[in-house]
Scaffold this motif. Structure first.
Motif, PDB file in Angstrom:
ATOM      1  N   ALA A  55       0.825  -1.211   0.000  1.00 34.52           N
ATOM      2  CA  ALA A  55       0.000   0.000   0.000  1.00 34.52           C
ATOM      3  C   ALA A  55       0.857   1.257   0.000  1.00 34.52           C
ATOM      4  CB  ALA A  55      -0.927  -0.006   1.212  1.00 34.52           C
ATOM      5  N   VAL A  56       1.921   1.260   0.800  1.00 34.28           N
ATOM      6  CA  VAL A  56       2.802   2.431   0.826  1.00 34.28           C
ATOM      7  C   VAL A  56       3.512   2.599  -0.509  1.00 34.28           C
ATOM      8  CG1 VAL A  56       4.869   3.418   1.888  1.00 34.28           C
ATOM      9  CG2 VAL A  56       3.112   2.379   3.324  1.00 34.28           C
ATOM     10  N   ALA A  57       3.953   1.487  -1.103  1.00 32.32           N
ATOM     11  CA  ALA A  57       4.607   1.572  -2.415  1.00 32.32           C
ATOM     12  C   ALA A  57       3.641   2.118  -3.460  1.00 32.32           C
ATOM     13  CB  ALA A  57       5.128   0.202  -2.829  1.00 32.32           C
ATOM     14  N   ASN A  58       2.385   1.659  -3.425  1.00 29.28           N
ATOM     15  CA  ASN A  58       1.389   2.194  -4.355  1.00 29.28           C
ATOM     16  C   ASN A  58       1.148   3.675  -4.118  1.00 29.28           C
ATOM     17  OD1 ASN A  58       0.627   0.014  -6.052  1.00 29.28           O
ATOM     18  ND2 ASN A  58      -0.548  -0.901  -4.393  1.00 29.28           N
ATOM     19  N   ALA A  59       1.162   4.083  -2.847  1.00 27.64           N
ATOM     20  CA  ALA A  59       0.978   5.502  -2.532  1.00 27.64           C
ATOM     21  C   ALA A  59       2.134   6.329  -3.076  1.00 27.64           C
ATOM     22  CB  ALA A  59       0.854   5.692  -1.020  1.00 27.64           C
ATOM     23  N   VAL A  60       3.343   5.773  -3.021  1.00 29.26           N
ATOM     24  CA  VAL A  60       4.502   6.468  -3.590  1.00 29.26           C
ATOM     25  C   VAL A  60       4.316   6.658  -5.092  1.00 29.26           C
ATOM     26  CG1 VAL A  60       6.971   6.276  -4.077  1.00 29.26           C
ATOM     27  CG2 VAL A  60       6.109   5.704  -1.805  1.00 29.26           C
ATOM     28  N   ILE A  61       3.850   5.595  -5.772  1.00 28.74           N
ATOM     29  CA  ILE A  61       3.615   5.687  -7.219  1.00 28.74           C
ATOM     30  C   ILE A  61       2.553   6.734  -7.529  1.00 28.74           C
ATOM     31  CG2 ILE A  61       2.730   4.437  -9.230  1.00 28.74           C
ATOM     32  CD1 ILE A  61       3.960   1.900  -8.052  1.00 28.74           C
ATOM     33  N   ASP A  62       1.457   6.688  -6.775  1.00 28.45           N
ATOM     34  CA  ASP A  62       0.318   7.567  -7.071  1.00 28.45           C
ATOM     35  C   ASP A  62       0.603   9.028  -6.772  1.00 28.45           C
ATOM     36  OD1 ASP A  62      -1.066   5.339  -7.831  1.00 28.45           O
ATOM     37  OD2 ASP A  62      -2.212   5.153  -5.976  1.00 28.45           O
ATOM     38  N   ASN A  63       1.495   9.303  -5.815  1.00 27.77           N
ATOM     39  CA  ASN A  63       1.694  10.678  -5.367  1.00 27.77           C
ATOM     40  C   ASN A  63       3.040  11.265  -5.756  1.00 27.77           C
ATOM     41  OD1 ASN A  63      -0.818  11.172  -3.614  1.00 27.77           O
ATOM     42  ND2 ASN A  63      -0.060   9.239  -2.813  1.00 27.77           N
ATOM     43  N   SER A  64       3.836  10.526  -6.507  1.00 28.98           N
ATOM     44  CA  SER A  64       5.122  11.062  -6.941  1.00 28.98           C
ATOM     45  C   SER A  64       4.919  12.122  -8.013  1.00 28.98           C
ATOM     46  CB  SER A  64       6.007   9.939  -7.508  1.00 28.98           C
ATOM     47  OG  SER A  64       6.374   9.029  -6.493  1.00 28.98           O
ATOM     48  N   PRO A  65       5.739  13.175  -8.022  1.00 25.27           N
ATOM     49  CA  PRO A  65       5.663  14.170  -9.089  1.00 25.27           C
ATOM     50  C   PRO A  65       5.840  13.521 -10.455  1.00 25.27           C
ATOM     51  CG  PRO A  65       7.063  14.936  -7.299  1.00 25.27           C
ATOM     52  CD  PRO A  65       6.756  13.500  -7.012  1.00 25.27           C
ATOM     53  N   GLN A  66       5.141  14.059 -11.445  1.00 22.27           N
ATOM     54  CA  GLN A  66       5.177  13.470 -12.774  1.00 22.27           C
ATOM     55  C   GLN A  66       6.589  13.390 -13.330  1.00 22.27           C
ATOM     56  OE1 GLN A  66       2.561  12.018 -14.165  1.00 22.27           O
ATOM     57  NE2 GLN A  66       3.943  11.311 -15.761  1.00 22.27           N
ATOM     58  N   SER A  67       7.423  14.381 -13.028  1.00 24.02           N
ATOM     59  CA  SER A  67       8.791  14.375 -13.528  1.00 24.02           C
ATOM     60  C   SER A  67       9.574  13.173 -13.010  1.00 24.02           C
ATOM     61  CB  SER A  67       9.509  15.674 -13.121  1.00 24.02           C
ATOM     62  OG  SER A  67       9.496  15.826 -11.705  1.00 24.02           O
ATOM     63  N   ILE A  68       9.327  12.793 -11.756  1.00 26.76           N
ATOM     64  CA  ILE A  68      10.009  11.642 -11.184  1.00 26.76           C
ATOM     65  C   ILE A  68       9.488  10.347 -11.805  1.00 26.76           C
ATOM     66  CG2 ILE A  68      10.339  10.323  -9.053  1.00 26.76           C
ATOM     67  CD1 ILE A  68      10.402  12.918  -7.530  1.00 26.76           C
ATOM     68  N   VAL A  69       8.172  10.276 -12.013  1.00 26.37           N
ATOM     69  CA  VAL A  69       7.586   9.088 -12.638  1.00 26.37           C
ATOM     70  C   VAL A  69       8.174   8.862 -14.021  1.00 26.37           C
ATOM     71  CG1 VAL A  69       5.455   8.055 -13.503  1.00 26.37           C
ATOM     72  CG2 VAL A  69       5.442   9.272 -11.321  1.00 26.37           C
ATOM     73  N   GLU A  70       8.242   9.917 -14.816  1.00 24.87           N
ATOM     74  CA  GLU A  70       8.779   9.787 -16.172  1.00 24.87           C
ATOM     75  C   GLU A  70      10.267   9.473 -16.152  1.00 24.87           C
ATOM     76  OE1 GLU A  70       6.969   9.617 -18.986  1.00 24.87           O
ATOM     77  OE2 GLU A  70       5.428   9.569 -17.446  1.00 24.87           O
ATOM     78  N   TRP A  71      10.989  10.072 -15.207  1.00 27.01           N
ATOM     79  CA  TRP A  71      12.419   9.747 -15.079  1.00 27.01           C
ATOM     80  C   TRP A  71      12.612   8.272 -14.776  1.00 27.01           C
ATOM     81  CZ3 TRP A  71      15.002   7.795 -10.814  1.00 27.01           C
ATOM     82  CH2 TRP A  71      16.395   7.714 -10.932  1.00 27.01           C
ATOM     83  N   ALA A  72      11.788   7.727 -13.884  1.00 27.88           N
ATOM     84  CA  ALA A  72      11.900   6.314 -13.530  1.00 27.88           C
ATOM     85  C   ALA A  72      11.603   5.420 -14.730  1.00 27.88           C
ATOM     86  CB  ALA A  72      10.956   5.991 -12.371  1.00 27.88           C
ATOM     87  N   LYS A  73      10.566   5.784 -15.504  1.00 28.13           N
ATOM     88  CA  LYS A  73      10.241   4.995 -16.698  1.00 28.13           C
ATOM     89  C   LYS A  73      11.385   5.035 -17.695  1.00 28.13           C
ATOM     90  CE  LYS A  73       5.202   5.596 -16.597  1.00 28.13           C
ATOM     91  NZ  LYS A  73       4.053   6.197 -17.316  1.00 28.13           N
TER      92      LYS A  73
END
Length: 525
Positions: A55-73
């Motif tokens: 649940a915490v990992a999912n919360a990290v995914i859902d609430n991370s800034p878009q720039s970080i999400v795209e960087w990770a991808k």
């Protein structure tokens, strides 16, 4: 001088005033293990996303800034979730060690840290859209286990901090080691038990029981010249195991057919609910469709083609009766992920939108949406391809906002005309002379008319195209070039059937898909 024998202090029996560093760190780690394992065990009876760690990992995914999400991808590709899990585990272990080290005299500081861990877990589970309120039992049990185990182990080595009776140091250490081993084994058993109990609800058994999916209307046979795999392109049909997967699911939903249903409601004349048997027993159709992820960079790998088996989505919507004013089909996955698709697209019988239950001749693989998912040709997956779909609401754009729209992505998501070079590969060294360049191109629901290739700063040359299967699938291409020795670059661009030719201008994937010519550098000898 006074007689030393009169001193009533037995130094050998005095317990340590502070925990040894290693013991303190071990208490923190074992308490963390007990907390996570107990939460995982309870979550096995509620749902995998109820596990505090998940649940915490999912919360990290859902609430991370878009720039970080795209960087990770961009950086980790499809391994981004594994990296997140490992990173979280490392951070939690370090914090647990820190909790132990700051509690060498008294357990309270460490207990506060584990209390914070627990509160974070409770909030993460409580805010999951796919879990009921009872799911907070898992993080609550996790919190209690962490705090109590921390105090228990601490008390064994420092009984006086709890008002206990002093004991000889040796037996305390032995008891601590035995108890620590017991906690470690107990955590392992609880964690494994949670995994086994959760696996007992594994959807794979249900999937195998579905049996053959025989469409009443099969997709046309794929012609032999639909790909140029011998020249370096992918095979026309992507094997299911190789089909790209990009989603937010940290734990793949396990949904059995007997537990699944689809509800259609909102701006409709009649609310409908379908079981898996309702869908399975309808006349099935098969369509060949290429899917593309909006996160696919220029020249990227997130594109694949499959034969999909299911039913016309437009027919289901017609049965419900879509009311005037409905603008989007708002679909929800069993894990709470949401997407909005334009109503004019999904209700257009010529578009071929599907509720799919099969892929490449078998029931959907679990990771690709079993029991059912949506397929809408010509739209990027983030606005069309809801996996594990369980709810469809007809509504307006203002009333509901899909997962990615709230993160700055575009509303409609039409797939852009693009092309890719697959051979030669980047920085490959090949013999000089005739060099075969090959790759793929796509413009779903429009169709590819032409692909052109340019060597260095030379003239554009028209490539040979593969047979067209339909306008909703990719087309392969190849061209032989006469290449002298040296360092070279090869460029590709596609023109679709509307007359549009790919722009050279590079654009990022955000907000509605990347653009630009794909370029590959290679050398000849």
């Amino acid at each position: 001088m006074s007689d030393l024998k009169d001193v009533p202090v037995d130094v050998a029996e005095a317990p340590p005033r502070r925990l040894p560093l290693l013991s303190a760190a071990l208490i923190g780690v074992l308490s963390l293990a007990a907390a996570l394992a107990s939460g995982h065990l309870v979550a096995a009876f509620i749902g995998p996303n109820g596990s505090p760690y998940v649940a915490v990992a999912n919360a990290v995914i859902d609430n991370s800034p878009q720039s970080i999400v795209e960087w990770a991808k961009d950086t980790f590709g499809t391994a981004d979730k594994l990296i997140l899990k490992v990173g979280m585990a490392v951070v939690m272990v370090l914090v647990a060690i820190g909790a132990g080290l700051i509690s060498r005299r008294k357990p309270l500081p460490g207990q506060i840290v584990f209390g914070i861990f627990g509160v974070v877990g409770v909030l993460a589970v409580y805010n999951r859209p796919d879990l009921g309120q009872i799911a907070v039992l898992a993080p609550i049990v996790s919190l209690l286990a962490g705090v109590l185990v921390f105090a228990w182990l601490h008390r064994i080595l420092l009984p006086e901090t709890f008002g206990g009776v002093s004991r000889e140091e040796g037996p305390n250490r032995r008891k601590f080691l035995v108890t620590s081993a017991g906690v470690a084994v107990g955590a392992g058993v609880a964690g494994l038990g949670g995994q086994l109990i959760g696996s007992s609800k594994d959807a794979e058994i249900s999937r195998q029981a579905v049996g053959p999916l025989v469409p009443v209307k099969s997709a046309p046979m794929i012609p032999a010249d639909a790909d140029f795999a011998k020249l370096g392109t992918p095979t026309f049909i992507t094997p299911s195991r190789d089909f790209y997967r990009v989603d937010t699911a940290l734990a793949i939903p396990q949904v059995r057919t007997e537990d699944w249903s689809l509800r259609i409601h909102g701006m409709v004349d009649k609310e409908l609910t379908f079981s898996y048997a309702d869908i399975r027993n309808r006349p099935l159709i098969e369509r060949t469709v290429t899917m593309t992820c909006v996160s696919n960079p220029v020249g990227g790998p997130y594109i694949s083609t499959a034969n999909w088996v299911g039913i016309d989505l437009a027919e289901l919507l017609a049965e419900a009766g879509v009311k005037p004013g409905a603008e989007q089909l708002f679909s929800t996955s069993v894990d709470g992920w949401t997407s909005g698709s334009p109503v004019p697209v999904v209700t257009d019988p010529n578009r071929g939108a599907m509720l799919a239950i099969g892929m490449n001749g078998e029931p959907l693989p679990i990771e690709h949406g079993f029991p059912a998912r949506l397929i809408v040709p010509g739209l990027y997956g983030y606005v069309s391809a809801t996996k594990w779909v369980t709810d469809i609401e007809l509504t307006t754009w203002q009333a509901r906002e899909g997962y990615w729209l709230s993160r700055g992505w575009g509303v409609f998501g039409p797939i852009k005309t693009e092309s890719r070079i697959d051979r030669p590969q980047g920085f490959e060294d090949v013999p000089a002379g005739k060099v075969t360049v090959s790759g793929i191109s796509w413009a779903q629901h429009t169709g590819i008319a032409k692909v052109e290739v340019r060597l260095d700063q030379g003239q554009w040359r028209t490539a040979e195209l593969s047979a067209e299967v339909n306008v909703d699938t990719w087309r392969m291409w190849w061209l032989d070039l006469d290449v002298p020795k040296g360092e070279h670059q090869v460029f590709v661009r596609a023109t679709d059937k509307s007359g549009y030719t790919q722009t050279e201008q590079r654009a990022d994937t955000v907000p509605d898909g990347a653009t630009g010519w794909h370029t590959t550098s290679f050398s000849t000898r």
